[in-house]
Design an enzyme around this catalytic site. Sequence first.
Site, PDB file in Angstrom:
ATOM      1  N   ILE A   1      -1.354  -8.080  -6.504  1.00 54.65           N
ATOM      2  CA  ILE A   1      -0.529  -9.247  -6.812  1.00 54.65           C
ATOM      3  C   ILE A   1      -1.264 -10.180  -7.782  1.00 54.65           C
ATOM      4  O   ILE A   1      -2.321 -10.724  -7.459  1.00 54.65           O
ATOM      5  CB  ILE A   1      -0.131  -9.989  -5.518  1.00 54.65           C
TER       6      ILE A   1
ATOM      7  N   PRO B   1       0.822  -1.221   0.000  1.00 52.59           N
ATOM      8  CA  PRO B   1       0.000   0.000   0.000  1.00 52.59           C
ATOM      9  C   PRO B   1       0.855   1.271   0.000  1.00 52.59           C
ATOM     10  O   PRO B   1       0.514   2.253  -0.650  1.00 52.59           O
ATOM     11  CB  PRO B   1      -0.807  -0.126   1.298  1.00 52.59           C
TER      12      PRO B   1
ATOM     13  N   GLU C   1       4.062  -3.156 -13.407  1.00 49.91           N
ATOM     14  CA  GLU C   1       5.492  -3.477 -13.529  1.00 49.91           C
ATOM     15  C   GLU C   1       6.331  -2.226 -13.813  1.00 49.91           C
ATOM     16  O   GLU C   1       7.288  -2.245 -14.583  1.00 49.91           O
ATOM     17  CB  GLU C   1       5.726  -4.589 -14.555  1.00 49.91           C
TER      18      GLU C   1
HETATM   19  N1  CAA Z   1      18.883  -5.077 -11.604  1.00 49.10           N
HETATM   20  C1  CAA Z   1      19.682  -5.311 -10.555  1.00 49.10           C
HETATM   21  N2  CAA Z   1      19.893  -4.390  -9.569  1.00 49.10           N
HETATM   22  C2  CAA Z   1      19.243  -3.219  -9.685  1.00 49.10           C
HETATM   23  C3  CAA Z   1      18.388  -2.927 -10.759  1.00 49.10           C
HETATM   24  C4  CAA Z   1      18.221  -3.903 -11.769  1.00 49.10           C
HETATM   25  N3  CAA Z   1      17.442  -3.686 -12.812  1.00 49.10           N
HETATM   26  N4  CAA Z   1      17.888  -1.675 -10.596  1.00 49.10           N
HETATM   27  C5  CAA Z   1      18.427  -1.214  -9.459  1.00 49.10           C
HETATM   28  N5  CAA Z   1      19.233  -2.129  -8.916  1.00 49.10           N
HETATM   29  C6  CAA Z   1      20.042  -2.001  -7.700  1.00 49.10           C
HETATM   30  C7  CAA Z   1      20.910  -0.745  -7.764  1.00 49.10           C
HETATM   31  O1  CAA Z   1      22.119  -1.001  -8.425  1.00 49.10           O
HETATM   32  C8  CAA Z   1      21.118  -0.413  -6.314  1.00 49.10           C
HETATM   33  O2  CAA Z   1      22.159  -1.197  -5.805  1.00 49.10           O
HETATM   34  P1  CAA Z   1      23.230  -0.561  -4.750  1.00 49.10           P
HETATM   35  O3  CAA Z   1      22.403  -0.227  -3.525  1.00 49.10           O
HETATM   36  O4  CAA Z   1      24.208  -1.667  -4.520  1.00 49.10           O
HETATM   37  O5  CAA Z   1      23.790   0.636  -5.389  1.00 49.10           O
HETATM   38  C9  CAA Z   1      19.811  -0.861  -5.676  1.00 49.10           C
HETATM   39  O6  CAA Z   1      19.209  -1.805  -6.582  1.00 49.10           O
HETATM   40  C10 CAA Z   1      18.851   0.266  -5.431  1.00 49.10           C
HETATM   41  O7  CAA Z   1      18.647   0.894  -6.693  1.00 49.10           O
HETATM   42  P2  CAA Z   1      18.118   2.368  -6.837  1.00 49.10           P
HETATM   43  O8  CAA Z   1      18.930   3.279  -5.955  1.00 49.10           O
HETATM   44  O9  CAA Z   1      18.055   2.704  -8.285  1.00 49.10           O
HETATM   45  O10 CAA Z   1      16.662   2.214  -6.202  1.00 49.10           O
HETATM   46  P3  CAA Z   1      15.500   3.257  -6.070  1.00 49.10           P
HETATM   47  O11 CAA Z   1      14.932   3.139  -4.713  1.00 49.10           O
HETATM   48  O12 CAA Z   1      15.931   4.603  -6.554  1.00 49.10           O
HETATM   49  O13 CAA Z   1      14.378   2.658  -7.051  1.00 49.10           O
HETATM   50  C11 CAA Z   1      13.275   2.259  -9.133  1.00 49.10           C
HETATM   51  C12 CAA Z   1      14.608   2.439  -8.369  1.00 49.10           C
HETATM   52  C13 CAA Z   1      13.694   2.012 -10.564  1.00 49.10           C
HETATM   53  C14 CAA Z   1      12.409   3.484  -9.063  1.00 49.10           C
HETATM   54  C15 CAA Z   1      12.518   1.037  -8.564  1.00 49.10           C
HETATM   55  O14 CAA Z   1      12.009   1.285  -7.272  1.00 49.10           O
HETATM   56  C16 CAA Z   1      11.378   0.582  -9.449  1.00 49.10           C
HETATM   57  O15 CAA Z   1      11.602  -0.094 -10.456  1.00 49.10           O
HETATM   58  N6  CAA Z   1      10.119   0.944  -9.085  1.00 49.10           N
HETATM   59  C17 CAA Z   1       8.958   0.434  -9.762  1.00 49.10           C
HETATM   60  C18 CAA Z   1       8.558  -0.847  -9.125  1.00 49.10           C
HETATM   61  C19 CAA Z   1       7.666  -1.647  -9.991  1.00 49.10           C
HETATM   62  O16 CAA Z   1       7.907  -1.831 -11.176  1.00 49.10           O
HETATM   63  N7  CAA Z   1       6.626  -2.190  -9.367  1.00 49.10           N
HETATM   64  C20 CAA Z   1       5.680  -3.033 -10.030  1.00 49.10           C
HETATM   65  C21 CAA Z   1       5.736  -4.411  -9.434  1.00 49.10           C
HETATM   66  S1  CAA Z   1       4.680  -5.476 -10.327  1.00 49.10           S
HETATM   67  C22 CAA Z   1       3.586  -5.971  -9.182  1.00 49.10           C
HETATM   68  O17 CAA Z   1       3.735  -5.736  -8.020  1.00 49.10           O
HETATM   69  C23 CAA Z   1       2.429  -6.692  -9.740  1.00 49.10           C
HETATM   70  C24 CAA Z   1       2.425  -8.116  -9.434  1.00 49.10           C
HETATM   71  O18 CAA Z   1       1.690  -8.881 -10.034  1.00 49.10           O
HETATM   72  C25 CAA Z   1       3.287  -8.645  -8.441  1.00 49.10           C
END
Ligand code: CAA
Length: 379
Positions: free
Chosen positions: A157, A128, A363
């Site tokens: 989910i 949430p 996603e």
């Molecule tokens: N692969 C591997 N590692 C990754 C990565 C990737 N693609 N992207 C980031 N990381 C790593 C970073 O390298 C970083 O590592 P370090 O701490 O060692 O430096 C760590 O993860 C944190 O990365 P960020 O600082 O970039 O993280 P952030 O808090 O700024 O968030 C974001 C980045 C891209 C905004 C991310 O939060 C994001 O993708 N948000 C969207 C989430 C999303 O797509 N949600 C939908 C889920 S789907 C669902 O829930 C539906 C279901 O049916 C389940």
Amino acid sequence: MNFDLTQEQQMIKKTIKEFADEVVAPGAVDRDRSKEFPADIFKQLSDMGMMGLPFDEKYGGAGADTTSFAIVTEELSRACASTGITYSAHISLGGAPLNLFGTEQQKQRYLTPICKGESFGAFGLTEPNAGSDAGGTQTRATEDGDDWVINGSKVYITNASYANHLALTAITGMEGGKKEISAIIVPTDAEGFTIIDNYEKMGLNASNTTELVLDNVRVPKENLLGKRGQGFKQFMATLDGGRIGIAAMGVGIAQAAFDRALRYSKERKQFGKTLSEFQITQFKLADMAMKIELARNMVYKAAWLKDQGRPFTKEASMAKLYASEISMEVADEAIQIHGGYGYMKEYEVERYMRDAKLLEIGEGTSEIQRMVIARQIGC
Ligand code: CAA
């Protein structure tokens, strides 16, 4: 460079296209109304060996590549996007993290039933208060003897009602002032685990979207997936692959909308000629076809990079962003070409638009994709 599909990919495309046209498409309108989960379709997909398509044969998979997964997702989504998202999440969110990060024992135990179609695949990230900011997880897992005790909740989910188990993220401690987030496999029949399936959605009505509540759910410590503290990164890497699936869905929905618009434009006469004889309609259709072609090429490129073991975060994000936005645009134009009929449910094109909207949100929203791409290009 070779733009042709391999023989295996062509064979998979032919098989799934026929199945989509003959078995999946006919019930799509009814399922959209009844919201009935397409269980029977998935029984048949399981018999066809599609449920573990890209996973190793030793776990019951078919050992195919990511492009094949994209082809299957596109074709299913062309016929019924609810079926498409169920399949995409099953493989790319449910099976993939187990395949990428699971121990041999975990793969045998949890990936095998997914590949055999005995369990649907799902994963739990969104909460949430942790949507786009997925690292804002509040769900907690605390150590108690040989167990993790998990408390929290997850929202939106996919597939959880039909999953025997799923991997979810939880805070397992603090490290250097930062949350330590880990991934843990949880059986869905565990005591204290509640699945709520009562969302009223705009589209994708026949797909299963649930809320999860974890109230002192106890699982053995061995259910940790991958390394402790690496859960967030593991789920980010999983989402890279998931975004190829969402992009393929966008191509499938756009293709369905285009096909209907083209057909209708050749049938409908106004001012003494068919719509397709008007240059304005031809230009609309040309633009729609061009966008679909480009989106599909982007999906294939991201899938190909993934299969080469090369970085593909940027390309998967670009494909997801572009394909989801053009699926909305193409569905919108298809409605416009249909005029008043397009606004009516029986002509189906309005469903494409309702279904496509989720692709700009799920996603990772379009805004998050732009953020990912911006970081990847060095902003
Ligand atoms: N692969 C591997 N590692 C990754 C990565 C990737 N693609 N992207 C980031 N990381 C790593 C970073 O390298 C970083 O590592 P370090 O701490 O060692 O430096 C760590 O993860 C944190 O990365 P960020 O600082 O970039 O993280 P952030 O808090 O700024 O968030 C974001 C980045 C891209 C905004 C991310 O939060 C994001 O993708 N948000 C969207 C989430 C999303 O797509 N949600 C939908 C889920 S789907 C669902 O829930 C539906 C279901 O049916 C389940």
